[in-house]
Design a protein around this motif. Structure first.
Motif, PDB file in Angstrom:
ATOM      1  N   UNK A   1       4.312   4.044  45.061  1.00  0.00           N
ATOM      2  CA  UNK A   1       3.642   2.748  45.147  1.00  0.00           C
ATOM      3  C   UNK A   1       3.058   2.429  43.776  1.00  0.00           C
ATOM      4  N   UNK A   2       3.277   1.214  43.323  1.00  0.00           N
ATOM      5  CA  UNK A   2       2.728   0.802  42.039  1.00  0.00           C
ATOM      6  C   UNK A   2       1.243   0.513  42.229  1.00  0.00           C
ATOM      7  N   UNK A   3       0.445   1.553  41.998  1.00  0.00           N
ATOM      8  CA  UNK A   3      -0.974   1.470  42.329  1.00  0.00           C
ATOM      9  C   UNK A   3      -1.668   0.384  41.515  1.00  0.00           C
ATOM     10  N   UNK A   4      -1.446   0.367  40.227  1.00  0.00           N
ATOM     11  CA  UNK A   4      -2.133  -0.592  39.362  1.00  0.00           C
ATOM     12  C   UNK A   4      -1.852  -2.021  39.799  1.00  0.00           C
ATOM     13  N   UNK A   5      -0.564  -2.283  40.062  1.00  0.00           N
ATOM     14  CA  UNK A   5      -0.190  -3.642  40.418  1.00  0.00           C
ATOM     15  C   UNK A   5      -0.804  -4.043  41.759  1.00  0.00           C
ATOM     16  N   UNK A   6      -0.805  -3.096  42.693  1.00  0.00           N
ATOM     17  CA  UNK A   6      -1.355  -3.392  44.006  1.00  0.00           C
ATOM     18  C   UNK A   6      -2.843  -3.707  43.906  1.00  0.00           C
ATOM     19  N   UNK A   7      -3.540  -2.940  43.073  1.00  0.00           N
ATOM     20  CA  UNK A   7      -4.968  -3.194  42.891  1.00  0.00           C
ATOM     21  C   UNK A   7      -5.189  -4.567  42.269  1.00  0.00           C
ATOM     22  N   UNK A   8      -4.357  -4.900  41.308  1.00  0.00           N
ATOM     23  CA  UNK A   8      -4.504  -6.223  40.684  1.00  0.00           C
ATOM     24  C   UNK A   8      -4.296  -7.312  41.729  1.00  0.00           C
ATOM     25  N   UNK A   9      -3.267  -7.124  42.574  1.00  0.00           N
ATOM     26  CA  UNK A   9      -2.996  -8.137  43.598  1.00  0.00           C
ATOM     27  C   UNK A   9      -4.184  -8.287  44.540  1.00  0.00           C
ATOM     28  N   UNK A  10      -4.798  -7.159  44.899  1.00  0.00           N
ATOM     29  CA  UNK A  10      -5.954  -7.231  45.801  1.00  0.00           C
ATOM     30  C   UNK A  10      -7.049  -8.084  45.169  1.00  0.00           C
ATOM     31  N   UNK A  11      -7.279  -7.866  43.884  1.00  0.00           N
ATOM     32  CA  UNK A  11      -8.337  -8.617  43.196  1.00  0.00           C
ATOM     33  C   UNK A  11      -7.926 -10.087  43.058  1.00  0.00           C
ATOM     34  N   UNK A  12      -6.641 -10.316  42.773  1.00  0.00           N
ATOM     35  CA  UNK A  12      -6.185 -11.702  42.621  1.00  0.00           C
ATOM     36  C   UNK A  12      -6.398 -12.470  43.927  1.00  0.00           C
ATOM     37  N   UNK A  13      -6.003 -11.863  45.045  1.00  0.00           N
ATOM     38  CA  UNK A  13      -6.166 -12.564  46.324  1.00  0.00           C
ATOM     39  C   UNK A  13      -7.646 -12.777  46.611  1.00  0.00           C
ATOM     40  N   UNK A  14      -8.445 -11.757  46.331  1.00  0.00           N
ATOM     41  CA  UNK A  14      -9.881 -11.882  46.550  1.00  0.00           C
ATOM     42  C   UNK A  14     -10.473 -13.021  45.718  1.00  0.00           C
ATOM     43  N   UNK A  15     -10.049 -13.079  44.466  1.00  0.00           N
ATOM     44  CA  UNK A  15     -10.566 -14.125  43.582  1.00  0.00           C
ATOM     45  C   UNK A  15     -10.141 -15.500  44.074  1.00  0.00           C
ATOM     46  N   UNK A  16      -8.896 -15.566  44.535  1.00  0.00           N
ATOM     47  CA  UNK A  16      -8.377 -16.830  45.060  1.00  0.00           C
ATOM     48  C   UNK A  16      -9.193 -17.281  46.272  1.00  0.00           C
ATOM     49  N   UNK A  17      -9.466 -16.333  47.177  1.00  0.00           N
ATOM     50  CA  UNK A  17     -10.240 -16.676  48.370  1.00  0.00           C
ATOM     51  C   UNK A  17     -11.660 -17.078  47.982  1.00  0.00           C
ATOM     52  N   UNK A  18     -12.208 -16.393  46.974  1.00  0.00           N
ATOM     53  CA  UNK A  18     -13.555 -16.741  46.523  1.00  0.00           C
ATOM     54  C   UNK A  18     -13.581 -18.160  45.983  1.00  0.00           C
TER      55      UNK A  18
END
Lengths: 123, 373, 533, 406
Positions: B235-252
């Protein structure tokens, strides 16, 4: 990237832009200055446009009311001791503000709306 | 009997923050002398206002990044969108849609940037996110005070500072006020339900439930628990973490827009700061930990925190005969609860380590048992 | 089978890390459906060999290796472990690489989940697909079935017994479509005996399905039981490559530990009869060196050795007694109970220790030798401090510290420019001597020394060991020495305990047969339990 | 288990709500005919405002114990907690007896809270003192908003300076303040008034205390500069500064080196004087007559008679109390809403000896006057001399036509 996903992404982008255009064109606010300078009527009038909260306009004064989009708008004018007047008017295209003189309004007649420069009036 | 007591003890220690808050609220309600209808109608309003923001925290917690204090970045993006919507004089729900369309790409960009930084600060995501929020303050002020006005002309006098340089300190959102809440407002007795806002929140819940079932959601859960294992599984850990933050930021970003359309007023340079604190307090009060959060936590948290916010100042006045003290108490509780939850998290980790250690004691435990007999 | 092309063949594999030779011309092969047992002590080169096989980046970063690895007769060179996985080689690690909050199914199919595509995939890529849980569960069940064990596909890993975790790991490897070779690194280390039995049986099942297995274990009887062939590594060389038939555990143990050098047993001091240190049911939670249940007694004036493979807990014993890691049990020194989990209290009990972590725990690298030597004595006993203003506060007694340092520099032949030199500027051997001096400065009656010769040259090694011997002989200091080097222990100790899986596997005299040590290290049931001295 | 928690939680809160609903009715037995809600800052934020509310409670009783006034405070960090401000104000709408809400100062969020109160309870009078929000915003929400009259005072301060015999007027400020509409416009008016009355206008820049210089640095600057300024412009010079932190060192040096001072930006006997004179006013807290007497004797002692002025009463104190009183009079039917003379009268009730005047707020850009936004000011008190008839002056309408900014 498959062809299918390219199409779907393209469609999404198009939708994004389309929604943006829709929001811009139908949501843009314009200012209507309602003048109460009718010598025939002594007293304040109350005006409501598009069902918004009615606003009082004192005699000899004017009030700026925001309306959403160009297109047609409903106006309701209330004054004490007289029946409510309900009419429709179209916002003049390609202008950001317009004046609506209550004095010109008679039942049945067209409502006159003239474009004005918002900077010269109340913001 | 002991088993039952044990279970209760574990339940209490697992939900201690929620229980404390519930107790405080129950004490505060009668003392505030507010009527039930007032509290409830206020709760409904506040629920519609702020629950979307709190949802922004779920995904980063799921991905093991703790509470995303950097959601302030998303809130900032939402405010930038709103500034443009106001400046272009887009009214009503269209204004909100317009602000969202502008804010979303900005928030994705900011989220991606934030994810990159957080990946370089593994294990210290929360404090890094916090500091990033402060950093963003500076960037945003530069944008609001310099870029706007000089590089991007401001059209409306209502947005511009008196001297023309940049965006005003306080921005009246009159033209989009209630843009979402008031599309359909269902009146039941003394209560007004903003149906469309609720629908949006419901849609978000559905999204989160669906998202947990996707491959990406599964990967986030995996890296949230064991980064090393996930990495070795490919699993591409770094990318997945970035995506989590991106979605969170978008929702914020969206959450802040919903929040502000309800408030009807925006402090251009400070409104976004509150977003992070409030959401963190709410989700923690709702029983989430920095490693586990569910939709239910959001609902309970928003409900409880707001109940306390509504009642505490008045209850404080009643109890201490000073309106100030109640005010200070809410502040104190707000930040106290974040600290408490973080301390509890550390404490729980230690307790779990203790429990795991107990398993090692084989011989010693046996010897002790033998000695007793 | 021998006539076919072997599935995997390793030819002339050599590897050195900056001149330090770790593997030397290792050659062996694994046939289809064959189980090869790979045994060797710590540092024999097993790990490096597996790293080469899997194309771990660390190998390429340190200059690559010599020799060829061929799969199905074709030479291969994997650039990353993922290449190896793609080629059909699966690895089951000693530490579980499982996600604790996931179910068996989720772990078996980790990152290879069965997915259903949807519209969102077209926009954001395949990671937006929804997992097909039913299909995943089916796949997991198939893999479990192939293993021939019973596992609940819906159980959370965190709630599983260890054995099930191990099976889940193996099931994950065989769930791969093209798996041909499995490497199992100490798969039974954490299992109970009955669990290990089941595991061995399922390995045989897998082998009968045509999957080849490299089985790494230090439990020799398991190797004998399950492997078709046995490869013994010692000091980087494949010393034996024999079929299992006709080989005994005893033989393997001998091959594994036996070295050409004979331990030089020197004259030992005579120790008193009274028990000086007694340890009962000690457990210590030291990460990687867990001590589960250790009991032993040391007589006054004895040098007691503790040996065993890395990770079995021998280091945890000293660290636990010295209070550096949380632990429990009963420890008495000279008839007095020692408080555990209290590093300061321990130092007041005539005990001192020399840590295995010289640079991290043992020394204040930025400080002078004087400081380093006097530091513990100063902290623990308030020595080398002069009270000022009626004891309001205390100052360091620089003179006394210098005198002390000079004494030890001379005594231990510490090579330095002066007692004001900083500890980090010394060589490893001299640093070790400083550590010893620091411990001696406490005038302990009992000294724990962990890995005293690790990473220092031969000359320094001799001096360190000689110093220990001298202190033991002349001051009657009781010493507990923990070391991975069996020869070293045998050359200096009165008795040697071997630790295995957090427990004392047995206590032997230094003169005991080398194979017996090997057997104890391999966790073999030993009938000669008890004191051999 | 989890589900149980949620249900339990909701049930408990619901019970508590029902419980309070019942309790409410018992408490109503000995109530006054109507209630006035007063919201001010806390002691640490703006003490005078809060003392005004306490004065009202002293006069009309606390609603809790059957009186008329219920008092709340907005958060100290109101810029971050608009939520709380709104719900504090909105909570008055829950009281069926509430007839008026007075917010002083009307910090951001007040306009929004007023809108919400109006949606629920159109009958409640909404008064905003010293609004922080933009004039059009608060004008749209409040029944009456009251500001200190920055326009008229632009003229009256200069007029008073001339009365004191000043030949030069020094205006001390910095760019941030000068970008504010109220402060920047007042400066322009002062400049014009100086030209008309034959006084020399000088603008001096001092450091902004909110920058990294800090309050201490800014005050140090003033301490060092004032003697030089006095030397440069002569002793017949009136000084004025826009920043509160500058006021104390300015007064201190003027008392020592000569010079005049008409009144502070936010005038009160407590503004600058106690610190500059080293007075301990703990015994006189809350009693402005006594405070004024003590400050006056100290100023006269230092030779400042006839050269130093102030407003005799705190502006913040009077606005809270005065708006409360005005609200009470309207609610009791004694006066009509919109009667500005009654407003001045209500204010004067708390300032014996001094009169108040009010003008309408005029939009600086359009020049339109707002009916419900009043700008108030009171007579200047000169130590050792008494009140100047400031409020009796007629101000040339041209000053209201001066426009600010672009």
């Amino acid at each position: 990237m498959t062809k299918r996903s390219m199409i779907v992404r393209g469609a999404l982008l198009a939708l994004y832009i389309a929604v943006g255009i829709w929001a811009y064109s139908t949501g843009k606010g314009y200012k209507i200055f309602v003048d109460n300078t009718d010598p025939a009527v002594a007293g304040a009038i109350t005006v409501a446009i598009d069902g918004a909260t009615p606003v009082k306009v004192r005699l000899g004064g004017y009030t700026g009311i925001m309306v959403k989009g160009t297109g047609s708008h409903r106006i309701k004018i209330m004054r004490e001791g007289a029946p409510d007047f309900i009419g429709e008017f179209r916002f003049p295209p390609e202008s950001t503000a317009a004046a609506l003189a209550v004095s010109g309004i008679r039942p049945g007649s067209e409502i006159v709306v003239t474009p004005v420069d918002p900077e010269t009036r109340d913001r | 009997m002991t088993l039952k007591a044990d279970k209760l003890g574990k339940f209490l220690s697992d939900n201690i923050v929620t229980v404390i808050f519930l107790a405080l609220t129950l004490v505060a309600i009668p003392f505030s002398r507010l009527s039930g209808t007032y509290i409830l109608s206020n709760l409904i309003d506040r629920f519609a206002r702020s629950s979307f923001l709190v949802f922004a925290l779920i995904l980063p917690i799921m991905a093991g990044m703790g509470i995303n204090f950097a959601m302030v970045l998303g809130a900032t993006a939402g405010q930038i969108g709103l500034i443009f919507a106001i400046d272009n004089n887009i009214m009503g729900v269209q204004g909100l849609v317009y602000a969202s369309l502008l804010g979303m790409p900005i928030s994705i960009l900011l989220g991606w940037f934030c994810g990159q930084i957080l990946n370089r600060a593994r294990g210290r995501e929360m404090v890094t996110g916090f500091i990033l929020g402060f950093f963003m303050d500076g960037v945003y002020q530069f944008f609001g005070l310099y870029v706007m006005g000089w590089l991007i002309p401001i059209k409306t006098g209502q947005v511009a500072q008196i001297d023309g340089g940049g965006v005003r300190n306080t921005l009246g959102l009159e033209s989009v006020r209630g843009g979402l809440d008031k599309i359909i407002s269902l009146k039941i007795g003394p209560f007004a339900f903003p149906i469309v806002t609720f629908a949006v929140i419901a849609l978000l819940c559905v999204f989160i439930i669906w998202f947990r079932k996707t491959k990406l959601g599964q990967d986030m859960r995996a890296i949230g628990q064991e980064q090393g294992v996930s990495h070795s599984a490919g699993i591409n850990v770094d990318r997945t973490r970035i995506l989590a933050i991106v979605i969170s930021t978008l929702l914020a970003c969206l959450g802040q827009i919903i929040y502000l359309q309800n408030m009807g007023n925006m402090f251009t340079y400070t409104s976004q700061r509150q977003a992070g604190y409030f959401a963190a307090a709410a989700i923690l009060v709702g029983g989430a930990t920095v490693t586990r959060a569910t939709i239910k936590n959001v609902f309970i948290g928003v409900f409880l925190v707001h109940s306390l916010y509504i009642t505490m100042p008045l209850a404080g006045k009643e109890l201490f005969d000073s309106a100030m003290i109640g005010q200070y108490m809410s502040d104190f509780i707000n930040f106290g609860i974040i600290s408490l939850a973080l301390v509890l998290h550390a404490w729980r980790n230690r307790r779990n380590a203790d429990l795991a250690r107990a398993g090692l004691r084989g011989g010693a435990a046996l010897a002790a048992a033998g000695g007793d007999k | 089978m021998p006539n076919e092309t072997p599935l995997l063949s390793l030819e002339g594999i050599s590897k050195d890390f900056y001149g330090n030779v770790v593997l030397e011309d290792v050659t062996f092969s694994v046939g289809r459906g064959q189980i090869v047992g790979l045994v060797g002590e710590n540092g024999a080169g097993k790990t490096t060999l597996m790293r080469i096989l899997f194309g771990m980046p660390v190998i390429a970063e340190t200059g690559g290796f010599k020799g060829t690895v061929s799969l199905d007769g074709k030479p291969v060179a994997f650039k990353s472990p993922f290449d190896a996985l793609d080629a059909g080689i699966g690895m089951v690690h000693q530490e579980f690489s499982l996600i604790p909050g996931f179910t068996t199914t989720e772990n078996i199919t980790l990152n290879r989940e069965t997915m259903k595509s949807n519209l969102a995939c077209d926009i954001f890529g395949s990671r937006m697909s929804v997992l097909d849980r039913a299909a995943m569960r089916k796949r997991a069940s198939v893999a479990i079935e192939r293993l021939g064990v019973k596992l609940d596909p819906d159980m959370l890993v965190s709630e599983m017994p260890v054995g099930h975790k191990q099976f889940t790991e193996i099931a994950r490897e065989i769930d791969r479509a093209n798996v041909k070779l499995l490497v199992l690194d100490e798969p039974t280390a954490v299992l109970t005996e009955s669990e290990a039995e089941v595991l061995l049986a399922s390995l045989r099942t897998l082998a009968s399905q045509g999957i080849s297995i490299i089985f790494i274990s230090h439990r020799l009887h398991e190797i004998v039981k399950v492997a078709d062939r046995i490869v013994v590594l010692r000091d980087g060389k494949a010393v034996k490559d024999v079929p299992t038939a006709g080989t005994t555990v005893h033989d393997i143990a001998k091959w594994m530990v036996g070295r050409d050098v004979q331990a030089s047993v020197t004259e030992l001091s005579t120790c008193k009869e009274n028990t000086f240190l007694s340890v009962e049911h000690l457990w210590v939670d030291m990460p990687g060196e867990t001590v589960r249940d250790v009991s032993f007694e040391v007589r006054e004036g004895e040098i007691f050795g503790i040996g065993g493979l890395a990770g079995q807990g021998k280091l945890g014993i000293a660290n636990g007694i010295m209070g550096l890691f949380p632990g429990g049990g009963k420890v008495t020194v000279d008839g007095k109970d020692i408080p555990l989990n209290d590093p300061h209290g321990v130092l007041n009990s005539h005990m001192a220790s020399v840590s295995e972590d010289r640079r991290g725990v043992g020394l204040l690298l930025d400080e002078t030798l004087e400081w380093n030597i006097a530091f513990t004595a100063m902290q623990a006993k308030g020595e080398y401090l002069t009270p000022v203003l009626g004891g309001l506060f205390k100052l360091r007694d620089e003179k006394a510290m210098k005198k002390l340092a000079e004494q030890y520099v001379k005594q231990l032949e510490i090579k330095c420019t002066g007692t004001k030199q900083r500890a980090m500027e010394l060589s490893g051997g001299n640093q070790q001597k400083i550590c010893l001096a620091k411990a001696f400065a406490l005038n302990p009656r009992l000294l724990f020394v962990s890995e005293p010769t690790r990473g220092i040259d031969v000359g320094a090694k001799a001096i360190v060991l000689e110093t220990l011997r001298t202190y033991n002989r002349e001051f009657g200091m009781t010493i507990v020495m923990i070391s991975s080097e069996l020869e070293e222990l045998r050359s200096i100790c009165h008795r040697i305990a071997i630790v295995d899986e957090g427990k004392i596997a047995g206590i032997l005299a230094p003169t005991a047969d080398i194979a017996e040590f090997g057997l104890l290290m391999s966790g073999e049931p030993d009938d000669k339990n008890g004191d051999a001295a | 288990m989890k589900k149980g928690l949620s249900i339990l939680l909701i049930a408990l809160v619901a019970m508590a709500l029902v419980f309070t609903g019942c309790q409410k009715k018992d408490a109503d037995a000995t109530q006054a005919a109507f209630h006035i809600g007063v919201v001010t800052g806390s002691v640490s934020q703006s003490e005078d405002d809060l003392r005004g509310a306490e004065e009202l409670i002293k006069l009309y009783g606390d609603a809790k114990s059957g009186g008329m006034i219920s008092h709340l405070t907005y958060p100290d960090n109101f810029m971050d907690q608009m939520d709380t401000t709104i719900s504090q104000i909105l909570s008055f709408a829950d009281d069926p007896l509430c007839k008026a809400i007075v917010v002083n100062q009307a910090v951001p969020g007040t306009a929004e809270a007023f809108k919400r109160v109006r949606e629920k309870r159109p009958d409640i009078l909404l008064f905003a003192g010293e609004p922080h929000e933009d004039p059009p915003v608060i004008q749209a929400a409040a029944d009456i908003a009251v500001n200190s009259d920055f326009i008229s005072r632009g003229y009256t301060i200069i007029w008073a300076a001339k009365e004191l015999g000043a030949k030069t007027f020094v205006h001390i400020s910095f760019p941030r303040h000068m970008s504010y509409e109220t402060l920047g416009l007042r400066r322009l008016i002062m400049e014009q008034a100086c030209a008309d009355l034959g006084i020399k206008f000088v603008f001096e820049t001092a450091p902004d205390p909110t920058t990294e210089v800090g309050v201490a640095g800014a005050q140090q600057y003033i301490l060092e500069k004032v003697p030089q300024w006095v030397e440069k412009y002569g002793k017949e010079t009136a000084f004025f500064c826009t920043n509160d932190a500058h006021t104390e060192p300015l007064l201190k040096q003027l008392l020592a080196f000569g010079g005049m001072f008409v009144e502070a930006d936010l005038p009160s006997p407590l503004m600058g004087y106690p610190g500059a004179l080293g007075l301990d006013l703990t015994a006189e807290a809350g009693d402005f007559t006594k405070i004024l007497a003590k400050v006056e004797s100290a100023v006269v002692e230092k030779g400042g008679a006839g050269r130093f002025g102030t407003w005799a009463y705190s502006y913040g104190f009077t606005v809270t109390a005065g708006l409360g009183e005005y609200a009470r009079r309207i609610a009791a039917g004694e006066v009509q809403k919109g009667d500005t003379a009654a407003l001045s009268d209500s204010f004067a009730m708390f300032t014996p000896g001094a009169k108040w005047a009010s003008g309408k707020y005029i939009n600086a850009i359009t020049g339109q006057a707002a009916d419900n936004h009043l700008l108030v000011y009171m007579d200047t008190y000169v130590f050792g001399k008494g009140y100047l008839p400031t409020t009796a002056q007629t101000i040339d309408p041209k000053y209201y036509q001066i426009k600010f900014g672009n």
